[in-house]
Structure formats: C-alpha cells, structure tokens
Design a protein around this motif. Structure first.
Motif, PDB file in Angstrom:
ATOM      1  N   SER A  64       0.821  -1.210   0.000  1.00 31.36           N
ATOM      2  CA  SER A  64       0.000   0.000   0.000  1.00 31.36           C
ATOM      3  C   SER A  64       0.855   1.259   0.000  1.00 31.36           C
ATOM      4  N   GLY A  65       2.146   1.110   0.187  1.00 34.65           N
ATOM      5  CA  GLY A  65       3.029   2.271   0.263  1.00 34.65           C
ATOM      6  C   GLY A  65       4.274   2.080  -0.578  1.00 34.65           C
ATOM      7  N   LYS A  66       5.417   2.315   0.026  1.00 32.62           N
ATOM      8  CA  LYS A  66       6.693   2.240  -0.683  1.00 32.62           C
ATOM      9  C   LYS A  66       7.100   0.784  -0.890  1.00 32.62           C
ATOM     10  N   ILE A  67       7.520   0.471  -2.091  1.00 28.87           N
ATOM     11  CA  ILE A  67       8.060  -0.855  -2.391  1.00 28.87           C
ATOM     12  C   ILE A  67       9.234  -0.682  -3.345  1.00 28.87           C
ATOM     13  N   GLU A  68      10.340  -1.328  -3.020  1.00 28.76           N
ATOM     14  CA  GLU A  68      11.565  -1.148  -3.802  1.00 28.76           C
ATOM     15  C   GLU A  68      12.330  -2.468  -3.841  1.00 28.76           C
ATOM     16  N   ARG A  69      12.702  -2.890  -5.034  1.00 25.42           N
ATOM     17  CA  ARG A  69      13.486  -4.125  -5.153  1.00 25.42           C
ATOM     18  C   ARG A  69      14.875  -3.904  -4.564  1.00 25.42           C
ATOM     19  N   VAL A  70      15.343  -4.907  -3.809  1.00 22.64           N
ATOM     20  CA  VAL A  70      16.672  -4.825  -3.202  1.00 22.64           C
ATOM     21  C   VAL A  70      17.490  -6.035  -3.639  1.00 22.64           C
ATOM     22  N   ASP A  71      18.796  -5.847  -3.741  1.00 20.21           N
ATOM     23  CA  ASP A  71      19.642  -6.986  -4.107  1.00 20.21           C
ATOM     24  C   ASP A  71      19.934  -7.809  -2.861  1.00 20.21           C
ATOM     25  N   TRP A  72      20.239  -9.058  -3.076  1.00 19.75           N
ATOM     26  CA  TRP A  72      20.389 -10.003  -1.978  1.00 19.75           C
ATOM     27  C   TRP A  72      21.552  -9.643  -1.055  1.00 19.75           C
ATOM     28  N   ASP A  73      22.639  -9.176  -1.606  1.00 22.77           N
ATOM     29  CA  ASP A  73      23.802  -8.864  -0.775  1.00 22.77           C
ATOM     30  C   ASP A  73      23.523  -7.715   0.196  1.00 22.77           C
ATOM     31  N   SER A  74      22.824  -6.684  -0.267  1.00 23.46           N
ATOM     32  CA  SER A  74      22.548  -5.558   0.612  1.00 23.46           C
ATOM     33  C   SER A  74      21.502  -5.902   1.667  1.00 23.46           C
ATOM     34  N   ALA A  75      20.584  -6.817   1.349  1.00 25.88           N
ATOM     35  CA  ALA A  75      19.548  -7.210   2.311  1.00 25.88           C
ATOM     36  C   ALA A  75      20.036  -8.247   3.307  1.00 25.88           C
ATOM     37  N   ALA A  76      21.105  -8.953   2.975  1.00 20.90           N
ATOM     38  CA  ALA A  76      21.569 -10.079   3.803  1.00 20.90           C
ATOM     39  C   ALA A  76      21.795  -9.724   5.270  1.00 20.90           C
ATOM     40  N   PRO A  77      22.452  -8.609   5.607  1.00 15.09           N
ATOM     41  CA  PRO A  77      22.670  -8.310   7.033  1.00 15.09           C
ATOM     42  C   PRO A  77      21.373  -8.108   7.813  1.00 15.09           C
ATOM     43  N   LEU A  78      20.392  -7.441   7.221  1.00 12.37           N
ATOM     44  CA  LEU A  78      19.113  -7.232   7.907  1.00 12.37           C
ATOM     45  C   LEU A  78      18.370  -8.541   8.103  1.00 12.37           C
ATOM     46  N   ILE A  79      18.380  -9.393   7.092  1.00 15.63           N
ATOM     47  CA  ILE A  79      17.701 -10.681   7.206  1.00 15.63           C
ATOM     48  C   ILE A  79      18.333 -11.527   8.302  1.00 15.63           C
ATOM     49  N   ALA A  80      19.653 -11.578   8.329  1.00 11.82           N
ATOM     50  CA  ALA A  80      20.348 -12.370   9.349  1.00 11.82           C
ATOM     51  C   ALA A  80      20.112 -11.805  10.747  1.00 11.82           C
ATOM     52  N   GLN A  81      19.990 -10.503  10.858  1.00 16.73           N
ATOM     53  CA  GLN A  81      19.786  -9.872  12.165  1.00 16.73           C
ATOM     54  C   GLN A  81      18.399 -10.137  12.732  1.00 16.73           C
ATOM     55  N   HIS A  82      17.383 -10.147  11.857  1.00 15.90           N
ATOM     56  CA  HIS A  82      16.006 -10.151  12.344  1.00 15.90           C
ATOM     57  C   HIS A  82      15.275 -11.481  12.169  1.00 15.90           C
ATOM     58  N   PHE A  83      15.842 -12.399  11.393  1.00 13.33           N
ATOM     59  CA  PHE A  83      15.137 -13.646  11.101  1.00 13.33           C
ATOM     60  C   PHE A  83      16.061 -14.845  11.297  1.00 13.33           C
ATOM     61  N   PRO A  84      15.502 -16.031  11.482  1.00 16.77           N
ATOM     62  CA  PRO A  84      16.318 -17.209  11.771  1.00 16.77           C
ATOM     63  C   PRO A  84      16.811 -17.934  10.527  1.00 16.77           C
ATOM     64  N   PHE A  85      16.983 -17.221   9.440  1.00 14.86           N
ATOM     65  CA  PHE A  85      17.514 -17.812   8.226  1.00 14.86           C
ATOM     66  C   PHE A  85      18.288 -16.733   7.488  1.00 14.86           C
ATOM     67  N   ASP A  86      19.061 -17.141   6.489  1.00 19.34           N
ATOM     68  CA  ASP A  86      19.873 -16.159   5.784  1.00 19.34           C
ATOM     69  C   ASP A  86      19.305 -15.883   4.402  1.00 19.34           C
ATOM     70  N   ALA A  87      19.879 -14.865   3.760  1.00 28.11           N
ATOM     71  CA  ALA A  87      19.382 -14.456   2.453  1.00 28.11           C
ATOM     72  C   ALA A  87      19.547 -15.558   1.424  1.00 28.11           C
ATOM     73  N   ALA A  88      20.579 -16.354   1.530  1.00 26.13           N
ATOM     74  CA  ALA A  88      20.811 -17.427   0.577  1.00 26.13           C
ATOM     75  C   ALA A  88      19.665 -18.444   0.607  1.00 26.13           C
ATOM     76  N   MET A  89      19.159 -18.748   1.793  1.00 28.41           N
ATOM     77  CA  MET A  89      18.037 -19.673   1.895  1.00 28.41           C
ATOM     78  C   MET A  89      16.799 -19.099   1.214  1.00 28.41           C
ATOM     79  N   LEU A  90      16.515 -17.827   1.448  1.00 22.97           N
ATOM     80  CA  LEU A  90      15.355 -17.198   0.829  1.00 22.97           C
ATOM     81  C   LEU A  90      15.499 -17.170  -0.687  1.00 22.97           C
ATOM     82  N   GLN A  91      16.704 -16.983  -1.147  1.00 26.74           N
ATOM     83  CA  GLN A  91      16.948 -16.932  -2.582  1.00 26.74           C
ATOM     84  C   GLN A  91      16.652 -18.286  -3.239  1.00 26.74           C
ATOM     85  N   ARG A  92      16.889 -19.364  -2.479  1.00 28.03           N
ATOM     86  CA  ARG A  92      16.673 -20.704  -3.017  1.00 28.03           C
ATOM     87  C   ARG A  92      15.257 -21.226  -2.745  1.00 28.03           C
ATOM     88  N   LEU A  93      14.542 -20.628  -1.826  1.00 32.09           N
ATOM     89  CA  LEU A  93      13.263 -21.145  -1.340  1.00 32.09           C
ATOM     90  C   LEU A  93      12.238 -21.332  -2.473  1.00 32.09           C
TER      91      LEU A  93
END
Length: 272
Positions: A243-272
């Motif tokens: 409903s608001g802002k949406i922006e595509r992000v690359d996996w490398d730049s998102a990886a630190p936030l994903i690892a900090q806040h969730f119990p899996f890493d960006a590589a897993m999400l990329q393969r999911l």
C-alpha cells in the motif's frame, strides 16, 4: 492499569480451513466439494508445507518472548496424512494447538477458535493473525507485548487496540529466480497484525479488512523494524500488493538485515 490486568497473546493461523467465505479464490458461491478439492490438492498442500516448515515455523520458534499461544485452525475433513505432518511440524512449540472444526462461516469459526484458546486467568487477549506461508521477525511477540502495555492505558482498557508493523520484505517466488522487495506500508498489513480486547469481546483482528483498521480502531504500526517476510506466489488467495513504498533490493545488501532479524539467511530465501 489495574493490578488484575493480565494480557495473553494468542496467534491464529488458518491452515487450509474450508470456511464458508473468507477466500477470494473460488468466490462466495464456491461449492463445498470444489473448495475441498482446491484446498486439499496434494500439490498445493505440498507447496504450502514447504513454506510453512522452512519459513513460518522457524520464525515462530525463535521468538525472544516465547510466552504466547499459537492456534492452527483446520477442517475436520483434512486428510490424516496432512494432519499428521502439521502435528509433527508444530510439536517443538509447547503452546501450540490444533483446533479442528467443521466448515463454518469464516468469522464464526475464527471466534470459536480464539475462544477455545483463551486462558481462564486472562483479562485481555491480544490476538494476532499469521498465514502459513509468511514469517515474523524474532522480536515480534516481545515488541507486541511492550507496545500494548504502553498504549492500552492511553487508548483505554475497554476499547479495541490494533498493533502491528508496516516495514518488511516481500519475497516473490519466480521460476527464473526469487526476487526480494523492501516495503514500508502506509496502511496496516495483515501479517502479524494484532487486536487487544477484554476477554469476552467477540471482536477480533479478523473482523475487518486489515487495510481499514485505522478507520474503526485505535491503530499503531511500527515502521522502523523489518518485521515480516511475505511470500508472493501463485497460491496466494489475495492479490499481494504494497500500500506504500516498495523497492526491489539486491540479496547482498539485504543479507545483514535478514540475518539480524530472522532465523535464516538471504541465501536460503533466494533458493526457497
């Protein structure tokens, strides 16, 4: 607040529950046989379980505040194969329970499931919603509890209070490769959204379209924390859109936030 105040947090997940209403696909006039065939299609359920087991359950099991109940609403007609797999998946969660109901009008089933999971000693219930293909961040329950405790005295202990988060990620699953989008919603997203009420009040977070909560209830959404991952795929019942802002992000730049806040890493999400 009064000394007797006791707020209990209860999450509710509809796990392919064949309700009368509550779905966009199939429409309100969908025949029961057609709905069961659609919901219980083995290929569909296998896809749902892959996301549930690899994304949703891990996010629930790592909550820093584990003091919450989780209710999984299923139909009595769910085949034993899938019921057993669900029971096995939720077994590591001490306060998880499966509620099995006949096909009922959607909101009636939701109210009944919440009522069956309400602790007797509670004065208030903070009921939140979560789908079986999405994830919440590891601080979600803790943040919910703190937010409600801070805001309920201001909003009034007798008035429904809606709380949630409006920053997170959309994970778009595509045959050519998954894509990740960072979103900041301007209207409440249903993922992890909660409503706090006194025990006995029939209204809960499923009562209204989540996008319109601010029209009906005191509503607060936190915008700083990446608080959710919503999957976008062909099996979504509703049209997934921000409903608001949406922006595509690359996996490398998102990886630190994903690892900090969730119990899996960006590589897993990329393969999911």
């Amino acid at each position: 607040m009064a000394a007797k105040f006791r707020n209990e947090i209860v999450g509710l997940m509809r796990f392919s529950y064949p309700s009368k209403g509550g779905f966009v696909k199939g429409g309100v006039d969908e025949a029961e046989e057609a709905q069961l065939a659609r919901l219980y299609d083995p290929a569909r359920l296998e896809r749902r379980f892959q996301l549930f087991e690899r994304l949703t359950m891990p996010s629930l099991l790592v909550q820093s505040d584990p003091d919450f109940r989780m209710v999984f609403l299923i139909g009595r007609s769910l085949p034993d194969l899938w019921r057993d797999r669900l029971n096995a998946a939720i077994a590591p969660m001490p306060d998880a329970r499966v509620v099995s109901l006949a096909s009922l009008p959607h909101y009636m089933a939701i109210k009944r499931a919440f009522a069956m999971a309400t602790p007797e000693e509670a004065t208030h219930i903070t009921g939140f919603r979560l789908d079986d293909d999405d994830a919440i961040d590891r601080e979600h329950i803790a943040r919910m509890r703190t937010t409600v405790a801070a805001l309920l005295p201001v909003a009034g202990v007798d008035a429904p209070l809606v709380t949630g988060s409006n920053r997170g990620f959309f994970l778009e699953r595509k045959p050519e490769g998954n894509a990740l989008f960072e979103v900041v919603e301007k209207t409440p997203i249903g993922l992890g959204l909660a409503m706090t009420t006194r025990v006995g009040v029939s209204e809960n977070i499923f009562r209204r379209n989540h996008r319109f909560c601010g029209q009906y209830y005191n509503t607060y959404t936190e915008a700083n924390t990446p608080a959710f991952i919503r999957t976008v795929h062909a099996d979504n019942d509703s049209d997934p859109h921000a409903s608001g802002k949406i922006e595509r992000v690359d996996w490398d730049s998102a990886a630190p936030l994903i690892a900090q806040h969730f119990p899996f890493d960006a590589a897993m999400l990329q393969r999911l």
